[in-house]
Structures are given as structure tokens and as C-alpha cells.
Motif scaffolding. Structure first.
Motif, PDB file in Angstrom:
ATOM      1  N   SER A 158      -6.836  23.841 132.580  1.00 59.14           N
ATOM      2  CA  SER A 158      -6.082  24.998 132.087  1.00 59.14           C
ATOM      3  C   SER A 158      -5.135  24.598 130.967  1.00 59.14           C
ATOM      4  O   SER A 158      -5.014  25.293 129.949  1.00 59.14           O
ATOM      5  CB  SER A 158      -5.279  25.645 133.222  1.00 59.14           C
ATOM      6  N   VAL A 159      -4.446  23.478 131.155  1.00 58.85           N
ATOM      7  CA  VAL A 159      -3.491  23.024 130.145  1.00 58.85           C
ATOM      8  C   VAL A 159      -4.212  22.750 128.820  1.00 58.85           C
ATOM      9  O   VAL A 159      -3.662  22.967 127.740  1.00 58.85           O
ATOM     10  CB  VAL A 159      -2.743  21.773 130.641  1.00 58.85           C
ATOM     11  N   LEU A 160      -5.459  22.299 128.901  1.00 63.51           N
ATOM     12  CA  LEU A 160      -6.262  22.045 127.704  1.00 63.51           C
ATOM     13  C   LEU A 160      -6.447  23.315 126.886  1.00 63.51           C
ATOM     14  O   LEU A 160      -6.564  23.266 125.661  1.00 63.51           O
ATOM     15  CB  LEU A 160      -7.624  21.480 128.115  1.00 63.51           C
ATOM     16  N   THR A 161      -6.444  24.468 127.576  1.00 61.31           N
ATOM     17  CA  THR A 161      -6.729  25.746 126.920  1.00 61.31           C
ATOM     18  C   THR A 161      -5.467  26.512 126.561  1.00 61.31           C
ATOM     19  O   THR A 161      -5.360  27.057 125.462  1.00 61.31           O
ATOM     20  CB  THR A 161      -7.617  26.622 127.836  1.00 61.31           C
ATOM     21  N   TYR A 162      -4.500  26.577 127.476  1.00 58.09           N
ATOM     22  CA  TYR A 162      -3.369  27.473 127.170  1.00 58.09           C
ATOM     23  C   TYR A 162      -2.403  26.847 126.178  1.00 58.09           C
ATOM     24  O   TYR A 162      -2.426  25.653 125.920  1.00 58.09           O
ATOM     25  CB  TYR A 162      -2.692  27.986 128.426  1.00 58.09           C
TER      26      TYR A 162
END
Length: 402
Positions: free
Chosen positions: A376-380
Motif C-alpha cells: 500500500s505504501v508503494l502506491t499511496y
């Protein structure tokens, strides 16, 4: 023999710390170390014993109690000045994010959304009345905030948002949907961005306003120890003074996102550290073929590569923190940090999983939890693609966004 040579030859070197072989701890002041230690102690007592179970259950219980604990610690909006905020440095805030995400990305997200998105938007672009109304209670953890920008059909392209605000007499009427909103279902106030006839504007929306709802998003396999919601705005009527008066256009939300990305630059290093330490401990304890697997060349290669990438990521975070404290940090440099550090952190976590073998997928260890969270951190706060194009434009002078 020269005098200086004799002294250097007889002077004993400090011992090497396997957890910090490059000695990066020397780069921090005593105050910075004290803040990191304080956050680490609270996480160890209040969160670490339970976060694996929270992740497995897909919930973050007693969010309000946790927010008050974090407020008492001083980490909510800690890099902001006044209004009950701690007024600490960017580097101190970064170290707090590192320790919070070493515990869990969801916990760091709670703090980042509260301080770097919702509070920062009001602090930077709000009226004095809005600041006085919300910031002290948010800094104390008595009020929780969320930040409504992303929509079901508008993620990397916020200019295409469909949420609209129209005038009705002196009031504003908001209609639209926001998606993937951390803290949404537990928030007391939402900073919502909407299209108007004069450009994108931000609105301070008390969540008990009629027409506002925030159904929680379920069935996540990442950031499970975090509250994630949709925001639904159906004819939400707000007074004229609900608008953030000091900004019009995407400059407003993008400035907030840049603050949050800075926290991710540091936080991702914390997730990497947690997995690296778990892999080191496991490799020492796990015996195969008559010796610990840390004694095998291939395992050492993995541990060394992980340590190198962790060290470089932390060095980059420190450098960007010092630049931010000096007032010379550019958004493109934050993009470099976010792009590199999250990418390397997720690779460290995946490599740690291979060292733990089958145990790497068990929540008895933090590795699979951090792996999933970092997806998720990679995307948000900007996808890999967006930050790649930001850096690409910075170094070539050519825009490749369209």
C-alpha cells in the motif's frame, strides 16, 4: 614516526554495532535520539504486543485511546508550530515516523494523516478561527482528522476529481465521493477537496454534518491494522467560513501530500529495519546442517545486501531531513526519497521472508505484515510511476506525464 600517526595507531576504535555497522547513530543529536527512544518505548508497550492480532483481525481497536496516547507523546502535528503542537524539527518528526512504522505502517499512517495531511492543511491554509477550533484538540488526540482527496476514478490525476462544491446563498453544498481515506470512519473532521467554479478548494467538514457518511472499507490484505474508509458527501451544507481561505487550486492538496511523503521517506526505513532485525535474529537461531544459517555464504550475502540498502535509505532520509530543516528541500527530492526508500524497503522485507522460510509467512514474526503493508505504501502518496516521472522531468527538463 609522526606524532599523529602514533596517536592513531594506539587509539582504540569504538566497537562495531551489528545493527548500525556504518555508525549512522553518530549523525543524530541527543535530542533526536531521545525522541526516537520515547516513541520506541510507547510503541513497545502500547502497540507491539498486539499489532499482529489487530492485523489478523483486520481492525484497529480503541483508535481514540491510541490517538490520545500519541497526542500525549506529542507526535500529532509535532512538526507544526503553535496551537498545542510540539514545534519539533523535520528530522525529529522523521525519526518518529521511522519508529512508528517499525511497529506498523498503519500506525504511522494514522499519525501522518492526522498531522501531515489534515492538521497541516488547516495550519497552512486555514483561517485563524479554523486553526483555533481544530488544531489544539487534534494535537492532543481528542479530535481525529482525515483528508479527502483520492476518488474512485481520480487517484494519480486529482485534477479530474468529480466532487463538487457549489454556492447556495452564503452556504456551500458538497456532493461527491472520496476513496481509500485513512481515519475516515473515526474522524471528527474531514478536510475535503472539491471542484468549484473558481478551481479546487479545500473545506473543513465536521463529520456530524448531515449528508456526510464514511463507510469503512473491509477485505483489505494490507494496512489491516488501520481504519480505511470511503467518504460519501450527499448535499453536505456548509457555512461560508468552512472553506480554507488561503489557497485555490491543486497547490493546496499537493503541498499536504508532500508533507506526508516526507514521513514515508522515514517510515519505510522503519519497516525495513524491523524485517532486517527479524532476519538477523532468525538466522542466528535457526540451525541447519549443524550450524546457524547465518554462517552460510548465501545467507550472509542476503543480510549484507539488506544492510547496505537499509543504510543507504537511512542516509537519504537523514539528508532530506536536514535539507527540510534548512528550508531548502524541494518536492522532487521528496519524490526521490519516497521512490527509493519504499522500493528498497519492500525488497528488504521480501528478502527477509526468504531467510525465515515458511516461518516468514507467519504473523508470529513481523515480516509478512510489513511486506503486505508496504504494498500500500508503494502506491499511496504517489505511485512508483508518478514519482518516476517527477524525477525524470527534474533531471531531463522534459515532462512525460501526458
Amino acid at each position: 614516526m609522526k606524532e599523529g600517526t602514533a596517536i592513531s595507531a594506539t587509539k582504540s576504535l569504538p566497537p562495531l554495532d551489528p545493527r548500525d555497522p556504518a555508525g549512522l547513530g553518530d549523525l543524530f543529536t541527543e535530542d533526536e535520539k531521545a525522541i526516537a527512544d520515547a516513541v520506541r518505548r510507547v510503541c513497545a508497550d502500547r502497540i507491539d504486543p498486539y499489532v499482529g492480532e489487530w492485523f489478523e483481525r483486520g481492525e484497529l481497536p480503541d483508535v481514540r485511546g491510541l490517538a490520545k496516547d500519541l497526542g500525549s507523546l506529542g507526535v500529532l502535528g509535532m512538526h507544526l508550530e503553535g496551537y498545542g503542537c510540539a514545534g519539533m524539527s523535520a528530522t525529529e518528526y522523521g525519526l518518529a515516523c521511522l519508529e512508528l512504522e517499525a511497529t506498523d505502517s498503519g500506525i504511522r499512517s494514522l499519525v501522518s494523516v492526522q498531522g501531515s495531511l489534515a492538521m497541516f492543511a488547516i495550519w497552512k491554509w486555514g483561517s485563524e478561527e479554523q486553526k483555533q477550533q481544530w488544531l489544539p484538540s487534534m494535537a492532543a488526540g481528542d479530535a481525529i482528522g482525515c483528508f479527502g482527496l483520492t476518488e474512485p476514478d481520480a487517484g494519480s490525476d486529482p485534477a479530474s476529481m468529480r466532487t463538487r462544491a457549489r454556492r447556495d446563498g452564503d452556504d456551500w453544498i458538497l456532493d461527491g465521493r472520496k476513496m481509500w481515506i485513512t481515519n475516515g470512519s473515526v474522524a471528527d473532521v474531514a478536510v475535503v477537496w472539491a471542484q468549484t467554479d473558481k478551481g479546487v478548494r479545500g473545506f473543513v467538514v465536521p463529520t456530524d454534518t448531515p449528508g456526510f457518511s464514511a463507510p469503512e472499507i473491509k477485505h483489505k490484505m494490507s494496512l489491516r491494522a488501520s481504519v480505511t474508509s470511503e467518504l460519501v458527501l450527499d448535499g453536505v451544507r456548509l457555512p461560508a467560513d468552512a472553506v480554507l481561505p488561503e489557497v485555490t487550486g491543486l497547490k493546496g492538496p499537493l503541498s499536504c501530500l508532500n508533507e506526508a511523503r516526507f514521513g514515508i521517506v522515514w517510515g519505510s526505513v522503519g519497516a525495513a529495519r524491523s524485517c532486517l532485525q527479524a532476519a538477523m535474529a532468525y538466522a542466528e537461531d535457526r540451525t541447519q546442517f549443524g550450524k546457524p544459517i547465518s554462517a552460510f555464504q548465501l545467507t550472509q550475502q542476503k543480510l549484507v545486501d539488506m544492510t547496505l540498502e537499509y543504510t543507504k535509505a537511512l542516509l537519504l532520509a537523514i539528508h532530506l531531513g536536514r535539507r527540510k530543516d534548512a528550508g531548502v528541500l524541494r518536492p522532487e527530492q521528496v519524490s526521490m526519497g519516497k521512490l527509493n526508500n519504499v522500493r528498497e524497503a519492500i525488497e528488504i522485507c521480501r528478502t527477509a521472508r526468504t531467510i525465515l522460510g515458511a516461518n516468514g509467512i507467519s504473523l508470529e514474526y513481523p515480516v509478512i505484515r510489513h511486506m503486505n503493508n508496504l504494498e500500500s505504501v508503494l502506491t499511496y502518496e504517489g505511485t512508483v510511476e508518478m514519482h518516476t516521472l517527477v524525477v525524470g522531468q527534474a533531471i531531463t527538463g522534459q515532462s512525460a506525464f501526458r
